[in-house]
Scaffold this motif. Structure first.
Motif, short mmCIF file in Angstrom:
data_model
loop_
_atom_site.label_atom_id
_atom_site.label_comp_id
_atom_site.label_asym_id
_atom_site.label_seq_id
_atom_site.Cartn_x
_atom_site.Cartn_y
_atom_site.Cartn_z
N CYS A 1 0.83 -1.20 0.00
CA CYS A 1 0.00 0.00 0.00
C CYS A 1 0.87 1.26 0.00
N GLY A 2 1.98 1.21 0.76
CA GLY A 2 2.89 2.34 0.78
C GLY A 2 3.49 2.62 -0.58
N PHE A 3 3.83 1.55 -1.30
CA PHE A 3 4.34 1.69 -2.66
C PHE A 3 3.29 2.31 -3.57
N ALA A 4 2.07 1.80 -3.47
CA ALA A 4 1.00 2.27 -4.33
C ALA A 4 0.67 3.74 -4.07
N ILE A 5 0.62 4.14 -2.78
CA ILE A 5 0.27 5.52 -2.47
C ILE A 5 1.38 6.48 -2.89
N GLY A 6 2.63 6.01 -2.78
CA GLY A 6 3.74 6.86 -3.24
C GLY A 6 3.67 7.11 -4.73
N TYR A 7 3.29 6.08 -5.48
CA TYR A 7 3.19 6.21 -6.93
C TYR A 7 2.02 7.10 -7.34
N VAL A 8 0.81 6.81 -6.79
CA VAL A 8 -0.36 7.57 -7.22
C VAL A 8 -0.29 9.02 -6.75
#
Length: 336
Positions: A254-261
Motif C-alpha cells: 500500500c505504501g508503494f501504491a500511495i507513493g506512486y499515485v
C-alpha cells in the motif's frame, strides 16, 4: 503500468484519465490509512515502533521497484520500467533533498496516525493548503490574492475549532496534532519539489518513486537506532510469526501504491490540485472512520470539518479562475 503518452489526446480523454488517477489516489490512500492505523495502534499488533513500520514500507516499495526494473530488461515488451541507477552521484545530488522531505512526510504522517484517531487525522493535517501558499511565495515568488488568503484564514480557524473540540475528548493527543502540522508542512514542500524533481528523471513517476524509497531506507536507519526502536523490534513477541510479516508486506504494498499515485496525481494535475484532492478525500475518510469506530462527535466538531472543506474548495475554485484569466490574457497578448 503507467507509461507517458507520446500522442496528443482529446480533452475528454484527458479529463477521464485525470479522474481515474484521482479516484485511484482516493481509494489507495484511504486503504493505506486504515491498514496503517491497525498496524500502529491496535491491540492486535501492539508494536511500539512506528518508524520501523514506515521503514519496512519503504523496503517493500524499493524491492518492488528493483524487481520491476530487472524484469523490464528481461521482458521489455511485457513490463515497462524506466532505466535508472539510484547509486548514480548526480541522481543522488538531485533527488536526495526530495527524498528527505519524503521521509519526513511519511514518518510524521504515521506518527500522527498512531496518536490520533482516523476521524481527527483529517483536521490534524488540514494546514497543507496554508503551507502551500506560504512556500509558493517564499520559494516560487508566487503571490496569492486576497480572497485566497481569506480562505486560508478560514482553514486555520476550522483547524483550531477542530483541535478545541477534539481536546474535550479522551482521544485528543497534542503530540499527534503536532506531528500532523509537521506532516502538512512536509507534504506542501514535497508537492512543490516533486514537480521540480520530475525534470531530473525525464518525468518518470516510477523512477522517482524508486529513488525516494531507496534513499529513505538509508535515511531511516540512523533514526531507528536514535529512537531506540531496534531493541523494541528485536524483543517483539510476534517477530517470528508469519502473519505479522504478511501484514507488514501488505502495508508496504500500500505504501508503494500511495507513493506512486501521489506523484502521478501531482504530475497530471498540480501541487495545489493534489492538496485539494487530498483534503476532499480526507473528508470522506472522516465520515467512514466515525462509522467504523462508532465515534460520536459534536456539532462544532463536524462544523470544523465543514469549514476546512468549504474553505479549501473555495480556494481551489478561486485559484482556477485566476489561472484561467492569466491564460486568456497571455493568449490575447500573443495575438496582438
Amino acid at each position: 503500468m503507467y507509461q507517458p503518452l507520446e500522442k496528443k489526446i482529446s480533452p475528454m480523454k484527458e479529463y477521464i484519465n485525470i479522474g481515474l488517477v484521482v479516484l485511484s489516489y482516493w481509494i489507495i490512500s484511504m486503504l493505506t490509512v486504515f491498514i496503517n492505523k491497525t498496524l500502529l495502534s491496535s491491540d492486535i499488533f501492539s508494536l511500539e515502533a512506528p518508524l520501523f513500520i514506515t521503514w519496512s514500507q519503504c523496503v517493500v516499495s524499493a524491492g518492488i521497484c528493483f524487481t520491476l526494473s530487472r524484469l523490464s530488461r528481461i521482458f521489455p515488451n511485457v513490463i515497462y520500467f524506466p532505466e535508472g541507477n539510484p547509486l548514480n552521484v548526480a541522481t543522488i545530488k538531485n533527488i536526495l533533498p526530495l527524498s528527505i522531505l519524503f521521509t519526513l512526510m511519511i514518518s510524521t504522517n504515521n506518527l500522527c496516525l498512531k496518536y490520533v484517531g482516523v476521524a481527527f487525522y483529517y483536521v490534524g493535517r488540514s494546514l497543507t493548503t496554508v503551507f502551500n501558499v506560504i512556500f509558493s511565495f517564499l520559494l516560487l515568488q508566487q503571490k496569492t490574492s486576497g480572497r485566497c488568503i481569506m480562505c486560508c484564514v478560514a482553514i486555520i480557524a476550522g483547524f483550531w475549532l477542530g483541535v478545541d473540540q477534539e481536546s474535550l475528548t479522551d482521544s485528543f493527543s497534542l503530540i499527534g496534532t503536532i506531528y500532523g502540522v509537521i506532516g502538512s508542512l512536509a507534504l506542501s514542500l514535497y508537492s512543490i519539489y516533486t514537480k521540480k524533481s520530475l525534470v531530473y528523471v525525464n518525468q518518470e513517476v516510477w523512477l522517482l518513486s524508486y529513488y525516494n524509497n531507496v534513499y529513505s531506507v538509508v535515511i531511516f536507519l540512523p533514526l531507528l537506532f536514535i529512537t531506540g526502536e531496534v531493541p523494541t523490534v528485536l524483543s517483539y513477541k510476534y517477530l517470528g510469526e508469519l502473519w505479522f510479516w504478511l501484514a507488514l508486506g501488505v502495508s508496504g504494498l500500500c505504501g508503494f501504491a500511495i507513493g506512486y499515485v501521489t506523484a502521478l496525481q501531482i504530475k497530471v494535475t498540480s501541487p495545489l490540485t493534489h492538496n485539494i484532492s487530498g483534503t476532499a478525500k480526507a473528508c470522506v475518510q472522516t465520515v467512514i472512520a466515525t462509522e467504523i469506530y462508532s465515534e460520536s462527535k459534536s456539532f462544532s466538531w463536524w462544523l470544523s470539518n465543514i469549514v476546512v472543506l468549504k474553505a479549501s474548495a473555495l480556494y481551489a475554485w478561486f485559484k482556477q479562475r485566476e489561472m484561467q484569466v492569466k491564460f486568456q490574457e497571455a493568449e490575447a497578448s500573443q495575438k496582438v
